[in-house]
Structure formats: C-alpha cells, structure tokens
Enzyme design. Structure first.
Site, mmCIF file in Angstrom:
data_model
loop_
_atom_site.group_PDB
_atom_site.id
_atom_site.type_symbol
_atom_site.label_atom_id
_atom_site.label_comp_id
_atom_site.label_asym_id
_atom_site.label_seq_id
_atom_site.Cartn_x
_atom_site.Cartn_y
_atom_site.Cartn_z
ATOM 1 C CG PHE A 90 1.386 18.503 17.686
ATOM 2 C CD1 PHE A 90 1.619 19.347 16.612
ATOM 3 C CD2 PHE A 90 2.421 17.715 18.155
ATOM 4 C CE1 PHE A 90 2.870 19.407 16.020
ATOM 5 C CE2 PHE A 90 3.666 17.764 17.561
ATOM 6 C CZ PHE A 90 3.899 18.612 16.492
ATOM 7 C CB ALA A 145 0.871 14.950 24.357
ATOM 8 C CB VAL A 146 4.400 19.733 24.754
ATOM 9 C CG1 VAL A 146 5.371 20.489 23.846
ATOM 10 C CG2 VAL A 146 3.088 20.499 24.865
ATOM 11 C CB ILE A 147 6.702 14.624 22.786
ATOM 12 C CG1 ILE A 147 5.400 14.040 23.375
ATOM 13 C CG2 ILE A 147 7.850 13.622 22.901
ATOM 14 C CD1 ILE A 147 4.873 12.816 22.662
ATOM 15 C CB ALA A 199 14.310 16.265 16.883
ATOM 16 C CG HIS A 212 7.741 24.543 17.779
ATOM 17 N ND1 HIS A 212 8.365 25.276 16.826
ATOM 18 C CD2 HIS A 212 6.421 24.785 17.642
ATOM 19 C CE1 HIS A 212 7.453 25.935 16.139
ATOM 20 N NE2 HIS A 212 6.269 25.655 16.614
ATOM 21 N NE ARG A 217 5.273 11.934 33.025
ATOM 22 C CZ ARG A 217 6.390 11.204 32.994
ATOM 23 N NH1 ARG A 217 6.508 10.214 32.134
ATOM 24 N NH2 ARG A 217 7.380 11.449 33.831
HETATM 25 N N1 INI Z 1 2.043 21.068 19.751
HETATM 26 C C1 INI Z 1 1.798 20.109 20.673
HETATM 27 O O1 INI Z 1 0.663 20.005 21.179
HETATM 28 N N2 INI Z 1 2.791 19.260 21.055
HETATM 29 C C2 INI Z 1 4.054 19.339 20.536
HETATM 30 O O2 INI Z 1 4.913 18.502 20.921
HETATM 31 C C3 INI Z 1 4.330 20.332 19.572
HETATM 32 N N3 INI Z 1 5.655 20.448 18.997
HETATM 33 O O3 INI Z 1 6.549 19.683 19.388
HETATM 34 O O4 INI Z 1 5.928 21.297 18.138
HETATM 35 C C4 INI Z 1 3.278 21.213 19.176
HETATM 36 N N4 INI Z 1 3.472 22.187 18.250
HETATM 37 C C5 INI Z 1 2.372 22.850 17.581
HETATM 38 C C6 INI Z 1 1.874 24.061 18.353
HETATM 39 O O5 INI Z 1 1.192 23.672 19.523
HETATM 40 C C7 INI Z 1 0.890 24.898 17.500
HETATM 41 O O6 INI Z 1 -0.228 24.127 17.165
HETATM 42 C C8 INI Z 1 1.523 25.445 16.212
HETATM 43 O O7 INI Z 1 2.739 26.121 16.492
HETATM 44 C C9 INI Z 1 0.549 26.438 15.514
HETATM 45 O O8 INI Z 1 0.301 27.578 16.354
#
Ligand code: INI
Length: 159
Positions: free
Chosen positions: A23, A81-83, A86, A89, A128
């Site tokens: 992701f 990377a979790v951004i 919008a 999640h 980063r």
């Molecule tokens: N996963 C990420 O690694 N980064 C994100 O920003 C993100 N967002 O924003 O939703 C994200 N979602 C997917 C999550 O990690 C799982 O793969 C998914 O929910 C399936 O379990």
C-alpha cells in the site's frame, strides 16, 4: 565508573528480515531500497537478507511474527506507509500496526524495528522517504536499518 552498553553499527555476518507493505508502494519501495543500501554498505551480504511483501501496514505484524518464529534472523525490520488523506482507516491501520510490531518486540528476543511512516499527507511521507528521488538522506528506511544494526550489536553485548 558506570558499565556502559552501546550498540555499534557492524553488519558483518548478520541475517536480517524485512517486511514491507505494498500500500503506497511509491513510498515504501523508496524505504526498502534505502534500507537495503544501508545494510549492504554496512557489510550485510544480499544472501543474508530476506524480504517479504504484504498488502498493507495492517498485515506487517502478521508477517513479522512469522519471521520472528523462524528464529534465524538477528533483526526484523518493518517498513510501511500509512497516510491519513481522506481515509477513516488511518487510525485503525496505523494503531494496530504499531501495537502489533511493539508486541512482537516485547515477546521475542529478536529486535523488531518500526519503520512505518504515519503521516498526514503524501508530501510528509515523501520527505521521510528521501524526497521524490528517494535518496538515502533523511530516508526512514535507512535510519531504521541503521537502528537494526545498532540493536543487533547491543543485544550481543547484553547477552
Ligand atoms: N494500508 C497501508 O499500508 N497504508 C494506508 O495508508 C492504508 N489506508 O489508508 O487504508 C492501508 N490500508 C490497508 C490495510 O493496511 C490492509 O491491507 C487492509 O485493510 C486489508 O487488511
């Protein structure tokens, strides 16, 4: 005089596992590339590095656990990377990922490193991850790999 323990960065002979999430690949591939550069420049040969890709940050602790259970690495590095953007999640994914990685670090005798970016914007994530070019300077992938080598050496001294 106190007895001081401090890890040195010496990669020779180390075996390292990396879990990296797909992701936001445009960021995580830069983290991975810089982490690999750091390990190689500090003496860890390619054949001593195992890399597993997972779908997202939520899955990072699950794969990292599998690496810890193999009991054949001196460190397990987690990159993602979790951004915020919008997505509602964000808090769940970022929180569960951090909690899961932290639990592993406490449970196993192997250092588990947290190189998962949690940012409010794409721009912050890029900053980063070494900027648009993904350079090693200011790249959290590099910093996390360096921290892994330091922790490996510290654990050897504390053993
Ligand atoms: N996963 C990420 O690694 N980064 C994100 O920003 C993100 N967002 O924003 O939703 C994200 N979602 C997917 C999550 O990690 C799982 O793969 C998914 O929910 C399936 O379990």
């Amino acid at each position: 005089m106190v007895n001081l323990f401090e890890g040195e960065v010496k990669g020779g002979g180390c075996r390292v596992a990396i879990v990296v999430s797909r992701f936001n690949t445009f960021i995580t591939e830069k983290l991975l590339s810089s982490a690999l550069d750091c390990l190689k420049q500090n003496g860890v040969p390619d054949e001593n590095i195992d890399v597993a890709w997972v779908p997202g940050a939520f899955e990072i602790p699950q794969a990292a656990r599998k690496f810890c259970e193999r009991n054949r690495y001196e460190a397990v590095i987690c990159l993602g990377a979790v951004i915020r953007g919008a997505t509602p999640h964000f808090d769940f994914v970022a929180g569960e990922c951090a909690r899961g990685v932290s639990n592993l670090a406490m449970e196993f005798a192997t250092p588990v490193l947290f190189g998962v970016l949690t940012t409010d914007s794409v721009e912050q994530a890029e900053e980063r991850a070494g900027g648009k070019s993904g350079s090693n300077s200011g790249n959290k992938g590099w910093e996390t790999a360096l921290a892994a080598l330091e922790m490996i050496n510290l654990y050897q001294k504390l053993a």
